[in-house]
Scaffold this motif. Structure first.
Motif, PDB file in Angstrom:
ATOM      1  N   ILE A   1       0.990  -1.301  -0.136  1.00  0.00           N
ATOM      2  CA  ILE A   1      -0.117  -0.017   0.061  1.00  0.00           C
ATOM      3  C   ILE A   1       0.888   1.231   0.013  1.00  0.00           C
ATOM      4  O   ILE A   1       1.722   1.499   0.811  1.00  0.00           O
ATOM      5  N   TRP A   2       0.640   2.125  -0.859  1.00  0.00           N
ATOM      6  CA  TRP A   2       1.223   3.252  -0.851  1.00  0.00           C
ATOM      7  C   TRP A   2       0.365   4.364  -0.352  1.00  0.00           C
ATOM      8  O   TRP A   2      -0.879   4.587  -0.590  1.00  0.00           O
ATOM      9  N   ILE A   3       0.682   4.928   0.781  1.00  0.00           N
ATOM     10  CA  ILE A   3      -0.009   5.983   1.654  1.00  0.00           C
ATOM     11  C   ILE A   3       0.501   7.486   1.553  1.00  0.00           C
ATOM     12  O   ILE A   3       1.606   7.660   1.810  1.00  0.00           O
ATOM     13  N   LEU A   4      -0.308   8.110   0.745  1.00  0.00           N
ATOM     14  CA  LEU A   4       0.060   9.292   0.057  1.00  0.00           C
ATOM     15  C   LEU A   4      -0.411  10.792   0.614  1.00  0.00           C
ATOM     16  O   LEU A   4      -1.777  10.696   0.447  1.00  0.00           O
TER      17      LEU A   4
ATOM     18  N   GLY B   1       4.535   6.990   2.223  1.00  0.00           N
ATOM     19  CA  GLY B   1       4.844   5.710   2.915  1.00  0.00           C
ATOM     20  C   GLY B   1       4.532   4.713   2.046  1.00  0.00           C
ATOM     21  O   GLY B   1       3.320   4.485   1.638  1.00  0.00           O
ATOM     22  N   ILE B   2       5.602   3.606   1.757  1.00  0.00           N
ATOM     23  CA  ILE B   2       4.920   2.296   1.090  1.00  0.00           C
ATOM     24  C   ILE B   2       5.146   1.261   2.331  1.00  0.00           C
ATOM     25  O   ILE B   2       6.205   0.941   2.907  1.00  0.00           O
ATOM     26  N   TYR B   3       4.131   0.636   2.366  1.00  0.00           N
ATOM     27  CA  TYR B   3       3.969  -0.295   3.406  1.00  0.00           C
ATOM     28  C   TYR B   3       3.754  -1.896   2.715  1.00  0.00           C
ATOM     29  O   TYR B   3       3.098  -1.865   1.718  1.00  0.00           O
ATOM     30  N   ALA B   4       4.005  -2.678   3.422  1.00  0.00           N
ATOM     31  CA  ALA B   4       4.136  -4.421   2.825  1.00  0.00           C
ATOM     32  C   ALA B   4       3.458  -4.844   3.973  1.00  0.00           C
ATOM     33  O   ALA B   4       4.148  -5.036   5.036  1.00  0.00           O
TER      34      ALA B   4
ATOM     35  N   MET C   1       8.119   0.226   4.575  1.00  0.00           N
ATOM     36  CA  MET C   1       9.322  -0.430   3.902  1.00  0.00           C
ATOM     37  C   MET C   1      10.240   0.986   3.437  1.00  0.00           C
ATOM     38  O   MET C   1      11.484   0.997   3.663  1.00  0.00           O
ATOM     39  N   LEU C   2       9.176   1.796   2.954  1.00  0.00           N
ATOM     40  CA  LEU C   2       9.997   2.848   2.284  1.00  0.00           C
ATOM     41  C   LEU C   2       9.216   4.303   2.818  1.00  0.00           C
ATOM     42  O   LEU C   2       7.969   4.377   2.495  1.00  0.00           O
ATOM     43  N   GLY C   3      10.035   5.165   2.994  1.00  0.00           N
ATOM     44  CA  GLY C   3       9.212   6.366   3.540  1.00  0.00           C
ATOM     45  C   GLY C   3       9.826   7.602   2.661  1.00  0.00           C
ATOM     46  O   GLY C   3      11.203   7.977   2.827  1.00  0.00           O
TER      47      GLY C   3
ATOM     48  N   ILE D   1       8.271   6.324   9.077  1.00  0.00           N
ATOM     49  CA  ILE D   1       9.329   5.235   8.609  1.00  0.00           C
ATOM     50  C   ILE D   1      10.619   5.824   8.776  1.00  0.00           C
ATOM     51  O   ILE D   1      11.659   5.396   9.089  1.00  0.00           O
ATOM     52  N   ILE D   2      10.734   7.171   8.459  1.00  0.00           N
ATOM     53  CA  ILE D   2      12.002   7.982   8.531  1.00  0.00           C
ATOM     54  C   ILE D   2      12.228   8.038  10.098  1.00  0.00           C
ATOM     55  O   ILE D   2      13.491   7.984  10.477  1.00  0.00           O
TER      56      ILE D   2
END
Lengths: 263, 263
Positions: free
Chosen positions: A82-85, A106-109, A114-116, A219-220
């Motif tokens: 999920i890309w939360i934007l 934020g990209i969540y799996a 996972m990526l912020g 995430i950061i």
């Protein structure tokens, strides 16, 4: 899943969206109103979200998107990717100041961040992190945050929470304001999360945030050792509104224990 | 008096001081403490003030200098030409954030503000004005400010003034916070004055400012039609601490009349 590829893709997409926003300032901005006067929305906000969605849907068709403007998917669980934007976090600043707003992603799996990313568009400051691989400010590694005493701390807290409000006992916040070194308020949760992660603020709190306000920044924050929770000390909800506090270690515990009393 | 020449001289001096500050970030900063923990001073602050003083004394030997760090003249009256200088306004931001601080300078002749400057060093944003000749943001003319209703206004007010304090009845400020569109706090009076003058904030207030915090910004504010006074509605003192409020026309009157009650 090739997270390195997704990371480069997401960065490029955010930078391209930043260009679109800067160009948009040469055109007029139509202002609409959502649920109340504090919740301003612009056509640019919507256009930028739709730009993100069309690209992500084209290139990652099995990923879902949860976005502030509501053009994404009807996300009911955190299953899958999920890309939360938030295409423009700090809409009031965007309109009144043409600065001090950010793109937050934020990209969540399976519910794990996972990526912020947080991009201060007008300042051209880019904050990002990958899970277990550290956080960066303009591609320079951010150091781990050290413990700070409340008396040394500069805290991001809006005047609204110092005034009587329906969410919390404001007397505890008055004591907080009087015990810390100073307070600031910038009007963008994403930017304030980026400031905490880079040591420019020691803490930030708000009584009502949405997933897209905090998904990238959490995430950061995690990667530099900041503690980010709701005001019950739990992981904030990513599918609905929640309270929020992020702070250096030690300070987070002090604020929750001594100053924050929910109604 | 050749004010055009002095204007070019002052701009150049401020830009040169900005370079010195940016370079100083490559070196260490020694932190000292003045009267309390909120009043931080750095060696850079002092060095920059001494740089200004040595140049002004060399090139304008009959002018006086009133500066925050106290290396200037013992100014007891507003007779003659006085440069009122804060080499780094927002010292806490300077130390904690390495951004969001400004050089502030106002040049007064017989108590009348002739030239005003605010330089956001890290943002590289330069605000300036000459009496009766308009105000500029990065050399673009700033428009006259229009009337704004309180319900539409974004106000610069620190959380300290919403909490009980010895200067004013905080209940009036609570009502203000609840009646306006939103509040911000940036921790630099000069920057907040520049924000009001350029329409990014609609008002800014503080209960305790010194002449060097406001001397430059007041001249800029005047040129765009902002109203700047102390909280009794009088011209702020330029030889000692005072209360301060600057706002768009209409809003200034509303805030003073309905919300500000001094103790």
């Amino acid at each position: 899943m090739n997270w390195g590829l997704i990371d480069r893709y997401a960065k490029s997409l955010i930078k391209e969206a930043g260009h679109k926003i800067r160009v948009s300032f040469f055109n007029n901005i139509d202002i609409d109103s959502k649920s109340d006067a504090n919740d301003l929305v612009t056509n640019i906000d919507r256009e930028v979200e739709q730009f993100f969605i069309s690209r992500i849907k084209r290139d990652f068709p099995d990923h879902k998107i949860l976005g502030e403007e509501g053009f994404g998917d009807d996300v009911q669980s955190l299953d899958g990717v999920i890309w939360i934007l938030d295409p423009i976090d700090g809409t009031m600043n965007f309109i009144h100041q043409k600065r001090n707003f950010a793109i937050s992603l934020g990209i969540y799996a399976e519910g794990v961040g996972m990526l912020g990313y947080i991009y201060d568009v007008m300042g051209n400051d880019f904050y990002h992190a990958a899970k277990d691989e550290g956080a960066y400010f303009n591609d320079e590694r951010l150091p781990q945050l050290e413990v700070t005493a409340l008396s040394e701390a500069v805290i991001g807290v809006n005047a609204s929470w110092v005034a009587p409000n329906r969410y919390m006992d404001h007397e505890g916040i008055i004591q907080l304001v009087q015990a810390c070194r100073g307070t600031r308020s910038y009007g963008s949760a994403a930017m304030e999360l980026a400031y905490v992660s880079s040591g420019r603020l020691d803490a930030y709190m708000s009584m009502r945030l949405s997933p897209w306000d905090i998904a990238g920044g959490m995430i950061i924050a995690q990667e530099v050792g900041a503690i980010a929770t709701n005001m019950k000390g739990e992981t904030p909800h990513l599918l609905g509104q929640d309270t929020f506090i992020v702070a250096r270690p030690g300070l987070h515990e002090t604020m929750l224990k001594d100053h924050i009393r929910l109604k």
